[in-house]
Write an enzyme that holds these catalytic residues in place. Structure first.
Site, PDB file in Angstrom:
ATOM      1  N   HIS A  82       0.812  -1.218   0.000  1.00  0.00           N
ATOM      2  CA  HIS A  82       0.000   0.000   0.000  1.00  0.00           C
ATOM      3  C   HIS A  82       0.850   1.273   0.000  1.00  0.00           C
ATOM      4  O   HIS A  82       0.314   2.369  -0.176  1.00  0.00           O
ATOM      5  CB  HIS A  82      -0.927   0.008   1.212  1.00  0.00           C
ATOM      6  CG  HIS A  82      -2.093  -0.930   1.079  1.00  0.00           C
ATOM      7  ND1 HIS A  82      -1.972  -2.213   0.616  1.00  0.00           N
ATOM      8  CD2 HIS A  82      -3.420  -0.760   1.349  1.00  0.00           C
ATOM      9  CE1 HIS A  82      -3.160  -2.806   0.613  1.00  0.00           C
ATOM     10  NE2 HIS A  82      -4.050  -1.943   1.038  1.00  0.00           N
ATOM     11  N   GLU A 411     -15.008  -0.716  -2.705  1.00  0.00           N
ATOM     12  CA  GLU A 411     -14.903   0.621  -2.109  1.00  0.00           C
ATOM     13  C   GLU A 411     -15.389   1.610  -3.164  1.00  0.00           C
ATOM     14  O   GLU A 411     -14.609   2.213  -3.905  1.00  0.00           O
ATOM     15  CB  GLU A 411     -13.454   0.862  -1.675  1.00  0.00           C
ATOM     16  CG  GLU A 411     -13.037  -0.156  -0.619  1.00  0.00           C
ATOM     17  CD  GLU A 411     -11.539  -0.259  -0.387  1.00  0.00           C
ATOM     18  OE1 GLU A 411     -10.789   0.542  -0.990  1.00  0.00           O
ATOM     19  OE2 GLU A 411     -11.119  -1.136   0.389  1.00  0.00           O
TER      20      GLU A 411
END
Length: 508
Positions: A82, A411
């Site tokens: 990430h 998301e």
């Protein structure tokens, strides 16, 4: 030293930690909450219960169960994968604010980290080891994943840091400070990166700058009023009390206090019946910006003490809930609000600059030139201000109304709050330069009128500013003047403060 508990972090305390390098400590009560929350995570792992983020994948991989032997590796893979931020790093004070805010959130005891994680974050703050965190790459939901992953990397001894005014590897900083990196365990990587601390940190630092700049704008506007022999009646309390906005009333009161004792203000009908809006409506416009800033302050202080990761652990692990506190919409809207507030301070300032330099709008020398025609004076300073104001209009477009789906549409609505915060910060820098230009012009106008006729408060301000920007005796490279006075304003943001909203106090 500021004690952190997860519940009482204010913007004043953030300022003390981030700009004055005050040390932090951790309250004993909050550490007990952290320990109890951690016991719940360890019980979940040992009992092989399936809980998101502890022994499952992330995002679209939430349905993938992770073997008990791999749960620690899962956390390290998470932050490495990430950590894909790009662009210039956040300013060091913003990085410091991120450490502070993430630590405070974890101390609420809902995140399941070990105490050593909190202790390491506190050590990084107290030893001034600040992660180098790229500004771009966050969608502002699922938290500030990319920026906070760069922060989390430093805890495991990876990535780069600001340390003693240099950028070095985290590993090298640890060696110098005799510190050891941490090996993450179950839930800890997710707890570190699932939050809104990048947008909130940038927002807090920006708000601290914006609020002080708003006070400075009143001082600078008061100098302009005198340079244009403005009408004091427009600031009479009866007008502002009749409307009722507290911030408008306070701005008018501060300007009356600043102008007290001036021989350069006039009464209505003495030289003209009314001033232009950019003079007459200063309390209304600046007051509206203060209304926005007050709103933003409230939201930032709530968020600074919020649990924003996922899942959250309650009742010593009896209740573990996956939710969406990482969604940055409250801060995104607040940052867009602050963008508008700061942009308007620049917009009305640029109009006052025009009134100072335009010979059709005043009785001063054209463009405040020492030799009109041969020398252009402040002509292009107004151009520069106009350019900055126009750029602000583009940056002020709301980021919070945008969204784009991610993680295979799991998301599917995001806040863009970090983009909003970054743009707010950029607008504030532009606004400071516009106000610097107004100050240069107002100083020159006041010089033509006679500095001895200024109010005592603005005369002191005039004398201090003249040490930075000398009188315009002939044309010169005004870019240097703009940058010098901008740096002076930034450095002296605490120089002009208001006591009880009434008395002007000059602090050196």
């Amino acid at each position: 030293m500021i004690e952190l508990s997860g519940h009482a972090l204010s913007l004043d305390k953030i300022e003390r930690v981030c700009f004055e390098n005050e040390l932090v400590s951790i309250s004993s009560d909050s550490m007990e909450r952290v320990k109890n929350s951690r016991k719940a995570v360890e019980r979940i792992v040992s009992e092989k219960k399936t809980i998101y983020g502890i022994n499952t994948g992330f995002g679209k991989f939430s349905d993938v169960t992770i073997d008990e032997s791999d749960v620690n590796d899962l956390q390290l893979h998470l932050i490495r994968s990430h950590a894909c931020g790009v662009g210039e790093p956040f300013p060091e004070e913003v990085s410091r604010a991120m450490l502070l805010l993430r630590l405070n959130a974890l101390l609420k005891g809902f995140s399941g980290i070990r105490p050593i994680i909190a202790e390491q974050l506190a050590s990084l703050l107290n030893k001034r080891i600040h992660p180098v965190i790229p500004q771009q790459g966050s969608l502002g939901a699922s938290g500030d994943l990319a920026p906070l992953s760069h922060l989390a990397l430093v805890l495991v001894g990876e990535g780069k840091v600001f340390y003693k005014k240099h950028i070095i590897s985290a590993k090298a900083a640890y060696l110098q400070e005799v510190m050891n990196p941490i090996s993450l365990q179950a839930k800890e990587g997710l707890a570190l990166i699932n939050g809104t601390q990048a947008m909130t940190a940038m927002g807090a630092v920006s708000w601290l700058e914006a609020s002080k700049l708003a006070y400075q704008s009143e001082m600078i506007a008061s100098l302009t009023i005198q340079g244009l022999e403005g009408i004091i009646d427009s600031f009479h309390p009866a007008i502002h009390e009749a409307r009722g906005y507290p911030q408008q009333i306070e701005v008018a009161k501060r300007i009356r206090d600043i102008l007290q004792g001036s021989s350069l203000v006039t009464r209505q009908g003495e030289k003209r019946v009314q001033d232009a809006y950019s003079i007459r409506c200063i309390p209304q416009v600046h007051g509206a910006s203060w209304q926005a800033l007050d709103y933003v302050k409230e939201k930032l202080e709530i968020e600074a003490n919020a649990a924003t990761d996922n899942p959250l652990i309650f009742n010593d692990g009896e209740l573990i809930i996956s939710g969406g506190n990482f969604h940055g919409q409250p801060i995104a809207i607040s940052m867009d609000f602050m963008k508008i507030a700061a942009a308007e301070l620049a917009s009305i300032s640029e109009r006052r600059i025009e009134r100072l330099v335009n010979p059709q709008l005043n009785d001063l020398p054209p463009f405040l030139s020492p030799n009109p025609g041969l020398q252009s004076g402040a002509m292009i300073l107004q151009y520069c201000a106009a350019s900055l104001v126009s750029e602000n209009k583009t940056l002020a477009h709301p980021a919070s109304v945008d969204s784009i789906p991610s993680s295979a549409n799991q998301e599917d609505h995001v806040s863009m709050g970090t983009i909003a915060a970054r743009h707010a910060h950029a607008i504030i820098q532009n606004t400071r330069r516009v106000l610097a230009i107004e100050l240069i012009c107002a100083l020159q106008a006041a010089e033509y009128r006679g500095p001895d006729k200024l109010s005592p408060t603005t005369r002191e301000f005039y004398n201090d500013a003249r040490k930075v920007v000398p009188s315009i005796k002939e044309d010169r490279v005004f870019s240097e003047d703009i940058e010098n006075i901008t740096k002076w304003l930034k450095k002296n943001e605490l120089s002009w403060t208001m006591t009880h909203g009434r008395e002007i106090v000059l602090q050196t």
